[in-house]
Design a protein around this motif. Structure first.
Motif, PDB file in Angstrom:
ATOM      1  N   THR A 287      15.189 100.033  35.568  1.00 57.92           N
ATOM      2  CA  THR A 287      14.973  98.584  35.499  1.00 57.92           C
ATOM      3  C   THR A 287      16.242  97.828  35.870  1.00 57.92           C
ATOM      4  O   THR A 287      16.206  96.835  36.595  1.00 57.92           O
ATOM      5  CB  THR A 287      14.493  98.176  34.094  1.00 57.92           C
ATOM      6  N   GLU A 288      17.376  98.315  35.392  1.00 60.40           N
ATOM      7  CA  GLU A 288      18.656  97.691  35.728  1.00 60.40           C
ATOM      8  C   GLU A 288      18.906  97.720  37.233  1.00 60.40           C
ATOM      9  O   GLU A 288      19.454  96.768  37.798  1.00 60.40           O
ATOM     10  CB  GLU A 288      19.793  98.413  34.997  1.00 60.40           C
ATOM     11  N   THR A 289      18.486  98.807  37.892  1.00 60.77           N
ATOM     12  CA  THR A 289      18.661  98.923  39.339  1.00 60.77           C
ATOM     13  C   THR A 289      17.903  97.834  40.071  1.00 60.77           C
ATOM     14  O   THR A 289      18.429  97.192  40.985  1.00 60.77           O
ATOM     15  CB  THR A 289      18.174 100.313  39.822  1.00 60.77           C
ATOM     16  N   VAL A 290      16.648  97.611  39.658  1.00 65.71           N
ATOM     17  CA  VAL A 290      15.837  96.569  40.296  1.00 65.71           C
ATOM     18  C   VAL A 290      16.407  95.190  39.982  1.00 65.71           C
ATOM     19  O   VAL A 290      16.487  94.316  40.860  1.00 65.71           O
ATOM     20  CB  VAL A 290      14.369  96.664  39.833  1.00 65.71           C
ATOM     21  N   LEU A 291      16.820  94.977  38.746  1.00 62.32           N
ATOM     22  CA  LEU A 291      17.391  93.688  38.359  1.00 62.32           C
ATOM     23  C   LEU A 291      18.630  93.371  39.188  1.00 62.32           C
ATOM     24  O   LEU A 291      18.816  92.243  39.655  1.00 62.32           O
ATOM     25  CB  LEU A 291      17.744  93.709  36.865  1.00 62.32           C
ATOM     26  N   SER A 292      19.462  94.373  39.413  1.00 66.35           N
ATOM     27  CA  SER A 292      20.688  94.155  40.187  1.00 66.35           C
ATOM     28  C   SER A 292      20.380  93.892  41.660  1.00 66.35           C
ATOM     29  O   SER A 292      21.073  93.105  42.315  1.00 66.35           O
ATOM     30  CB  SER A 292      21.615  95.373  40.063  1.00 66.35           C
ATOM     31  N   ALA A 293      19.338  94.542  42.176  1.00 63.58           N
ATOM     32  CA  ALA A 293      19.009  94.388  43.598  1.00 63.58           C
ATOM     33  C   ALA A 293      18.234  93.114  43.881  1.00 63.58           C
ATOM     34  O   ALA A 293      18.296  92.580  44.995  1.00 63.58           O
ATOM     35  CB  ALA A 293      18.205  95.604  44.073  1.00 63.58           C
ATOM     36  N   ALA A 294      17.495  92.617  42.883  1.00 62.18           N
ATOM     37  CA  ALA A 294      16.600  91.482  43.114  1.00 62.18           C
ATOM     38  C   ALA A 294      17.372  90.185  43.297  1.00 62.18           C
ATOM     39  O   ALA A 294      18.365  89.928  42.615  1.00 62.18           O
ATOM     40  CB  ALA A 294      15.624  91.352  41.945  1.00 62.18           C
ATOM     41  N   HIS A 295      16.881  89.370  44.221  1.00 58.85           N
ATOM     42  CA  HIS A 295      17.429  88.019  44.360  1.00 58.85           C
ATOM     43  C   HIS A 295      16.861  87.111  43.281  1.00 58.85           C
ATOM     44  O   HIS A 295      17.554  86.224  42.780  1.00 58.85           O
ATOM     45  CB  HIS A 295      17.091  87.475  45.747  1.00 58.85           C
ATOM     46  N   ARG A 316      18.217  89.837  24.494  1.00 60.42           N
ATOM     47  CA  ARG A 316      19.281  90.462  23.708  1.00 60.42           C
ATOM     48  C   ARG A 316      19.761  91.756  24.350  1.00 60.42           C
ATOM     49  O   ARG A 316      20.969  92.038  24.394  1.00 60.42           O
ATOM     50  CB  ARG A 316      18.788  90.731  22.287  1.00 60.42           C
ATOM     51  N   ALA A 317      18.822  92.550  24.862  1.00 61.52           N
ATOM     52  CA  ALA A 317      19.191  93.832  25.469  1.00 61.52           C
ATOM     53  C   ALA A 317      20.045  93.621  26.715  1.00 61.52           C
ATOM     54  O   ALA A 317      21.065  94.304  26.908  1.00 61.52           O
ATOM     55  CB  ALA A 317      17.931  94.626  25.810  1.00 61.52           C
ATOM     56  N   LEU A 318      19.666  92.688  27.557  1.00 64.08           N
ATOM     57  CA  LEU A 318      20.416  92.445  28.792  1.00 64.08           C
ATOM     58  C   LEU A 318      21.797  91.874  28.501  1.00 64.08           C
ATOM     59  O   LEU A 318      22.795  92.272  29.111  1.00 64.08           O
ATOM     60  CB  LEU A 318      19.634  91.497  29.706  1.00 64.08           C
ATOM     61  N   GLN A 319      21.860  90.950  27.568  1.00 60.57           N
ATOM     62  CA  GLN A 319      23.158  90.354  27.243  1.00 60.57           C
ATOM     63  C   GLN A 319      24.077  91.344  26.543  1.00 60.57           C
ATOM     64  O   GLN A 319      25.293  91.328  26.757  1.00 60.57           O
ATOM     65  CB  GLN A 319      22.945  89.106  26.388  1.00 60.57           C
ATOM     66  N   ALA A 320      23.501  92.236  25.733  1.00 59.84           N
ATOM     67  CA  ALA A 320      24.324  93.249  25.062  1.00 59.84           C
ATOM     68  C   ALA A 320      24.952  94.204  26.062  1.00 59.84           C
ATOM     69  O   ALA A 320      26.077  94.681  25.854  1.00 59.84           O
ATOM     70  CB  ALA A 320      23.473  94.023  24.052  1.00 59.84           C
ATOM     71  N   GLU A 321      24.232  94.491  27.150  1.00 63.98           N
ATOM     72  CA  GLU A 321      24.751  95.394  28.182  1.00 63.98           C
ATOM     73  C   GLU A 321      25.484  94.645  29.288  1.00 63.98           C
ATOM     74  O   GLU A 321      25.897  95.253  30.282  1.00 63.98           O
ATOM     75  CB  GLU A 321      23.591  96.195  28.792  1.00 63.98           C
ATOM     76  N   GLU A 322      25.648  93.334  29.109  1.00 61.77           N
ATOM     77  CA  GLU A 322      26.322  92.485  30.101  1.00 61.77           C
ATOM     78  C   GLU A 322      25.672  92.592  31.473  1.00 61.77           C
ATOM     79  O   GLU A 322      26.336  92.649  32.508  1.00 61.77           O
ATOM     80  CB  GLU A 322      27.820  92.818  30.175  1.00 61.77           C
ATOM     81  N   LEU A 323      24.343  92.600  31.477  1.00 60.49           N
ATOM     82  CA  LEU A 323      23.574  92.642  32.712  1.00 60.49           C
ATOM     83  C   LEU A 323      23.210  91.216  33.129  1.00 60.49           C
ATOM     84  O   LEU A 323      23.244  90.294  32.301  1.00 60.49           O
ATOM     85  CB  LEU A 323      22.306  93.482  32.509  1.00 60.49           C
TER      86      LEU A 323
END
Length: 411
Positions: A287-295, A316-323
């Motif tokens: 999921t992180e891979t798609v989030l990083s690639a997505a515009h 909370r999950a995304l902010q905790a991982e600094e995504l």
């Protein structure tokens, strides 16, 4: 059926063989082999096949049907050896599998098997597989592929993630893709929809497209994927939009890892102007891979407690991982009507309590939307005047205009 002894004495060539622990366990396969090949086939055990492939009599073999069930999973190394030996002698391999785990099937496909057909055999599926083996895609078809037009593009990746079941994420992804593919009449953008809900994806259902075995073969060995393999796995919808459906079989979500998904998205973005990615509701290792690639990463919710709780968990999950949480664009499906002041107030309170901005509000499409999905048609074809379709069309036009402006600025 031709016996093993006949393999050594029969002057007529043997075009194919079944390779199994005991072919009598696969009676439907016997019937289909006879229907496709008549008497021009034989039967071998696993060890016998390894010996036979190197004999002169095997020179006419077009393919072998490797028939396996759950008991054969204990001998995966031997099965892999059979596939490797067949490939060495330029013999195609069709895997016929009954009750075999996706992990075992994945390993065999990566080893070099050419086709996979589930057992019991669907009617006509073996014959179709044999036709595909005998008839490689002609050069004319390859030239007509959308991938042949350009390999240097920098497409916009739009991910769609439903934060609860039934919030309309796939309906939104499919219709946004179709509106983008038809946003202008002359020189429309090239659009690809990728269904990454590997287990229960319904993009194929909503567009009335078949789920091809080529998809499972592709995602089982992304490392070896090239543009041609990617193009062959795509299905065309009305010659305006390309679709990578979910596999025909239930597979684990970790069948692909983050590097695999990254390569898949990069390949699609090189050949299409817009890539729509329909995500599973589950958060996966990629999921992180798609989030990083997505515009833009659309997160669809409804005006209910489950959506609110899930949105808060994801935040909370995304902010905790600094995504990059800021990439998320929250869309509210079945939003209150303009005249529903109480509903509008609830939307405002929900956004404030979650600390998010709900930038997209999609009206309830009602029965026409459900009927559109059941009939396998986009809303533009079946219910063009519904408020939901008009809202998605406006969004598509906005995304297209932004893309055009960015392209002009870069030029």
């Amino acid at each position: 059926m031709t016996s093993n002894a006949t393999l050594q004495t029969e002057p007529s060539p043997i075009l194919a063989c079944t390779v199994s622990r005991d072919v009598q366990h696969f009676d439907l396969l016997i019937e289909d082999m006879e229907a496709v090949l008549g008497e021009a086939w034989g039967d071998l055990g696993f060890a016998e096949a390894l010996t036979f492939f190197s004999q002169p009599e095997a020179g006419a073999l077009e393919f072998v049907a490797l028939a396996i069930d759950e008991e054969d999973e204990r001998n995966l190394d031997l099965l892999a050896e059979v596939i490797t030996a067949a490939a060495k002698h330029k013999i195609k391999v069709v895997v016929i599998a009954e009750d075999v785990t996706p992990a075992a099937l994945h390993q065999l496909l990566r080893q070099g098997a050419d086709e996979f057909v589930p057992y019991p055999l669907p009617e006509g599926e073996l014959a179709a597989a044999v036709r595909r083996l005998r008839t490689p895609p002609p050069a004319a078809q390859a030239a007509a592929s959308p991938l042949a037009e350009s390999g240097e593009g920098d497409g916009v990746i739009l991910a769609v993630h439903g934060l609860a079941g039934g919030v309309g994420a796939t309906t939104f992804a499919v219709n946004l893709g179709w509106e983008l593919a038809n946003v202008v009449k002359e020189d429309p953008p090239r659009v690809c929809v990728i269904d990454l809900d590997l287990q229960f994806g319904t993009v194929a259902t909503y567009l009335d497209l078949p789920r091809r075995e080529a998809v499972l073969e592709l995602i089982s060995d992304i490392e070896a994927m090239d543009a041609e393999a990617f193009g062959q796995a795509l299905m065309s919808f009305e010659d305006r939009m390309q679709v990578l459906t979910s596999p025909s079989e239930l597979v684990p979500l970790d069948l692909m890892g983050p590097p695999d998904v990254e390569k898949l998205l990069n390949t699609a973005a090189r050949h299409f102007d817009f890539v729509l990615v329909d995500m599973p509701s589950t958060v996966t290792q990629w999921t992180e891979t798609v989030l990083s690639a997505a515009h833009v990463y659309f997160a669809l919710i409804e005006l209910d407690m489950r959506s609110a709780q899930n949105a808060l968990r994801l935040k909370r999950a995304l902010q905790a991982e600094e995504l990059p949480f800021e990439k998320l664009r929250f869309g509210l499906n079945r939003a209150p009507k303009f005249t529903d002041l109480n509903g509008k107030s609830r939307v405002k309170r929900m956004a404030e309590s979650l600390g998010i901005s709900i930038e997209l509000q999609l009206p309830d499409g009602g029965r026409p939307v459900r009927q559109s999905g059941d009939h396998g048609l986009p809303l533009a074809s079946s219910a063009a005047k519904t408020p939901l379709r008009r809202e998605i069309a406006k969004l598509a036009q906005s995304l297209y205009d932004i893309g055009q402006s960015n392209a002009e600025a870069a030029a």
